[in-house]
Design an enzyme around this catalytic site. Sequence first.
Site, PDB file in Angstrom:
ATOM      1  N   CYS A  61     -15.397 -17.780  15.932  1.00  0.00           N
ATOM      2  CA  CYS A  61     -16.603 -17.192  15.346  1.00  0.00           C
ATOM      3  C   CYS A  61     -16.259 -16.433  14.068  1.00  0.00           C
ATOM      4  O   CYS A  61     -16.972 -16.536  13.056  1.00  0.00           O
ATOM      5  CB  CYS A  61     -17.272 -16.242  16.341  1.00  0.00           C
ATOM      6  SG  CYS A  61     -17.874 -17.028  17.848  1.00  0.00           S
ATOM      7  N   ASP A 461      12.407  10.505  -3.406  1.00  0.00           N
ATOM      8  CA  ASP A 461      12.355  11.457  -4.505  1.00  0.00           C
ATOM      9  C   ASP A 461      13.002  12.760  -4.030  1.00  0.00           C
ATOM     10  O   ASP A 461      12.867  13.147  -2.870  1.00  0.00           O
ATOM     11  CB  ASP A 461      10.908  11.694  -4.916  1.00  0.00           C
ATOM     12  CG  ASP A 461      10.806  12.645  -6.091  1.00  0.00           C
ATOM     13  OD1 ASP A 461      11.357  12.326  -7.146  1.00  0.00           O
ATOM     14  OD2 ASP A 461      10.189  13.715  -5.927  1.00  0.00           O
TER      15      ASP A 461
END
Length: 768
Positions: A61, A461
């Site tokens: 479906c 970082d």
Amino acid sequence: MLNRQSGVHATVNFASERAQVDLDGPEANAGNVVAAVRKAGFSVDEQSVDFAITGMTCAACAARIEKVLSRMPSVQGSVNYAAERAHVTYIPGIVTPEDLAAKITKAGFGATRLDDGQREDPKAKREAVWRKERNRFLLTFILALPLFVEMFGMLLGRMETVPVAVQFVSATLVQFVCGAHLYRRAWNAVRGGSANMDVLVVLGTSIAYLFSAIVVLFRLDQPVYFEASGAIITLISLGKLMETRAKVRTSAGIESLLQLQPQTAHVERDGVLVDRAVADMHVGDVFVVRPGESIPVDGTVLDGSSDVNEAMLTGESVPSLKQTGSDVFGGTINANGVLRVQATGVGSDTALARIVRMVEQAQGSKANVQRLADRVSGIFVPAVVAFAVVTFLIGWLVTGSATWSLVSAVSVLVIACPCSLGLATPTAIMVGTGRGAQNGILFRNADALERAEKLSTIILDKTGTLTQGRPGVSCLHPVDGVSVERLLAVAASLEQNSEHPLARAIVDHGAAHHATILSVDGFKAVPGLGVEAQLEGEPALLGSPRYLAEAGYDLTALPVDALESEGQTVIAVATGGQLLGIIALGDNLRPDAVSTVAALKARGIKVVMLTGDNERTAAVVARQVGVDDYLAGVLPQHKAEGVARYRAEGRVVGMVGDGVNDAPALAAADVGFAIGAGSAVALDTADVVLMKSELTSVLDAISLSRATLSKIRQNLFFAFIYNLLGLPLAALGMLNPIVAGAAMAMSSVSVVSNSLLLNRWKPEAKRS
């Protein structure tokens, strides 16, 4: 370019970046126009809309809806069977959301538009669906009772325990009253040019029923199979009931978040507190939160002091102290004091609403691993019907028994189940992302969840990620003839308008030592290097030693190298052409930095540190943390290049950052992680938002990704192996239709139940 297409007349306005396109004639097609623009290397502004879909019974479906939408010009749709949602992108002016909904409705499904900030209530939906399926099953079971009595009599060797006439009436009611929805949905699928699970069930049960009805009506000397058709529909109804109960639990993560926000708030009106619905609140409203109450919306504390439990946002178990000027968030819990708050974010603009929206988007998206299942589901039903026909014909030729062959064909039809294939991936994603949200890990989409498992390199970082991001002044070294007070006053004056962590540390240090703030004009930040300005009418510079050295200042008499070798960040200051001195700042490592890096390396992931600091400082921190490699002296605009460098080596790269400067690198990585209370830009750019201010959240995100992908692989294996084994057994007559129907009903339940086991996953901290 566009005018070369037949029937197309286009005018492009460079200034407004808009194109006026007129389509003249049947050969002109808007979809072709969009494709031509994209092929030429230009983008087309798109909008998206979400729909709540009803009427889907299996993955076929969902595939049907996607196919219908893809036929519309400029439209791309993604339908999630498990979430019962469709996410559709389109180009305004070519189609409208109303056109999209009408197309879905015409295909035989229901489509309700979900506007921004609007969502279904999972609890209400769960209760409504559960009641509907429960009532349907109870009615089916009651009407099918005579058939089950007959079936058990047959097991005991007694035939016609229930008169055939009673069986006929019972089977007719079950087939056409209780099974009416199956016929309706099967017809809608066939009418729309596709086939779904309902088609298989209707074919199988109808064949068994009609064969038995003909035997009864024409009084033929053949056995009847009323109990098979009735029992199959009853068992399928039971399976759907169990599947519904299990499937709605996959939205538990969203539901638990939605329940955090209270329904009412104590709002000030003309100096009096009145209770108002949270939905009716506006920005600027002043409200009061008493001890033990949940904060209704985002706001800023005007008066009061209290500890607030923010675990629902950050996963942090330790309450956060809130005082005048502090920000508070809707859904968090006030612990002990009374807070008077002014609303700054309501409705869809609250942090909680953004989190829920992000989780919903992730749950409604599709992972790449699902594409195989989608392709199989698209051809599954027609292939099974063909296989059933072949089973009947070959069985009849080999055995000479049309009855035996018919029973085998019916078994083939009812045992085949595309549902388990369609549920295998989305249910695991829904549970995994929901579980992540409950622990402060927000995946933006299914692709991010899938890629996190494959990471081979993590780039961290330094400032604010490996370190606490709150540097402090460790020492000041003025040149001869300059006082410490003068050095600090100039530095604090130059940095007073900057939001950089190093700048704030200098300003805070100046405030603590009562430094005099001087007038500054012409302030200009030089990204990655420093600042320049006019200080009391004289040019002034502040920045890295390299920056001032390039400007002609001699720093050889100052202990720059010695401080940097200790991992300190050195800032040099000059004004009026005179070097004033240097300031050393230190940023302590996060408590979990070393252990997290070690854990990542133990998982076979290469860990790289990226920083704008100089080589010497970077080397010290890299050695302390234990990373495999580091990139030093990287300016903000070049951070993305560092990510690209490792991706060029064929690595799957993750980037972990928290600031505005990290946004380009987060976007360039295969998976970008925004950690802690990072900037809004970083949160909008990252693929994974880690609400905790802990580096271990990166480990948790990867762990959750691996656990979810493991469940997906298990689900797909069981779904495929179930059909690969079940279909041949049914074709060989080794499974009667009733057993086949029960197996089909339970296959979806088993897949969803396996996905729900992800709720056992725990973050690293809770496992230890």
